[in-house]
Design a protein around this motif. Structure first.
Motif, PDB file in Angstrom:
ATOM      1  N   HIS A 145       2.114  51.192  58.756  1.00 10.43           N
ATOM      2  CA  HIS A 145       3.422  50.552  58.909  1.00 10.43           C
ATOM      3  C   HIS A 145       3.314  49.295  59.771  1.00 10.43           C
ATOM      4  N   ASP A 199       5.487  47.274  62.821  1.00 10.24           N
ATOM      5  CA  ASP A 199       6.538  47.591  63.796  1.00 10.24           C
ATOM      6  C   ASP A 199       7.794  46.743  63.564  1.00 10.24           C
ATOM      7  N   HIS A 243      -0.604  49.086  60.709  1.00 15.20           N
ATOM      8  CA  HIS A 243      -1.438  49.889  61.599  1.00 15.20           C
ATOM      9  C   HIS A 243      -1.095  51.373  61.488  1.00 15.20           C
TER      10      HIS A 243
HETATM   11 FE   FE2 Z   1       3.746  51.272  65.145  1.00 14.71          FE
END
Ligand code: FE2
Length: 290
Positions: free
Chosen positions: A152, A154, A232
């Motif tokens: 994903h 952030d 990540h």
């Molecule tokens: Fe994250």
């Protein structure tokens, strides 16, 4: 385990490592260039290092509790679970607590800040009330085998700092230019749609095999930084306590404000535009201190 995953390639490179970096160098070399880095000594003198252990949280905050997938666990229970966690029976994850809400007094243990005076979350003019939904800093408790197994990006264009305060944590990172291979979910494009990243169904996700990323182990005491837009995920080899800090400065401010405005519009279409104007004004005021 199938070996057709781009996360399990033997030749996956690690990340650039530096021992120290000044806020100015950090901003210029990594934030503005959009490069991740591991800073090995940055947090070496933090009071948190050596203090934030399972015993510390169990003794001081053991009575607090958190819901993980519908089950309530106290911090004391979670500390026991991370110590006995196995791949077959992992401790609940993600067990994270918002430091500003739950134990703001611990902020003194995680200084200095990586961004120095350009850190907008630490700016004296940061408008707390306007951005009350933005999570600035969290602590994550995990055990062997526990992970959030979804690649994903952030939220809200925030850059990310993770400092490993107890145990180690493995990171997998893919640059923003790898997005075409990540199969972003149509309903939530910050999450990859790939079903099982360690044993992907390459008939459904053939482009995922082309993804080229990085793998590195963040050791106790080390700090990783990755800029906004990087995909990540992590894997945890043993009991782990990590400090997560969102980083906001003038280069990711426009993206942060735009994303927050979208959220405001959903909650209150009437107040969203005045809030955006206030946000822009706050950005100009904070700039005076940078
Ligand atoms: Fe994250």
């Amino acid at each position: 385990m199938a070996n057709n995953s781009p996360l399990l390639r033997d030749d996956l490179p690690g990340l650039e490592r530096v021992s120290h970096v000044t806020p100015k160098e950090f901003h210029h070399e990594f934030v503005l260039k959009g490069k991740p880095v591991i800073i090995t000594e940055f947090a070496r003198n933090w009071p948190a290092l050596g203090k934030w252990t399972p015993e510390f949280f169990s003794t001081r905050y053991g009575h607090l509790s958190k819901d993980v997938k519908g089950v309530e666990y106290t911090v004391a229970e979670q500390m026991e679970l991370i110590k006995s966690s196995t791949v077959e029976k992992p401790a609940p994850y993600s067990y994270n607590l918002n430091i500003d809400h739950v134990f703001p007094e611990l902020t003194a243990d995680v200084k200095p800040f990586l961004l120095g005076s350009s850190d907008r979350f630490a700016n004296p003019f940061w408008p707390h009330r306007l951005f009350s939904s933005a999570i600035k800093q969290e602590v994550f408790f995990g055990g062997k085998g526990a992970s959030f197994p979804v690649l994903h990006v952030d939220l809200r264009h925030l850059h990310t700092q993770i400092t490993q305060l107890y145990g180690d944590k493995e990171f997998f990172l893919f640059a923003p230019d790898q997005t075409p291979y990540m199969y972003p979910r149509p309903e939530y494009p910050l999450y990859s749609g790939v079903d099982d990243v360690f044993a992907p169904d390459l008939e459904r996700f053939p482009l995922f095999a082309k993804a080229s990323g990085h793998r590195d182990i963040l050791k106790e005491g080390e700090t990783i930084f990755f800029p906004t837009g990087w995909w990540h995920m992590t894997s945890i080899p043993g009991p782990s306590i990590s400090y997560g800090r969102a980083l906001l400065e003038k280069s990711n401010w426009p993206g942060f404000l735009k994303d927050t405005h979208i959220e405001w519009r959903k909650k209150s279409p009437v107040l969203a535009t005045p809030a955006l104007l206030l946000g822009k004004l706050a950005g100009g005021v904070m700039r005076l201190r940078e």
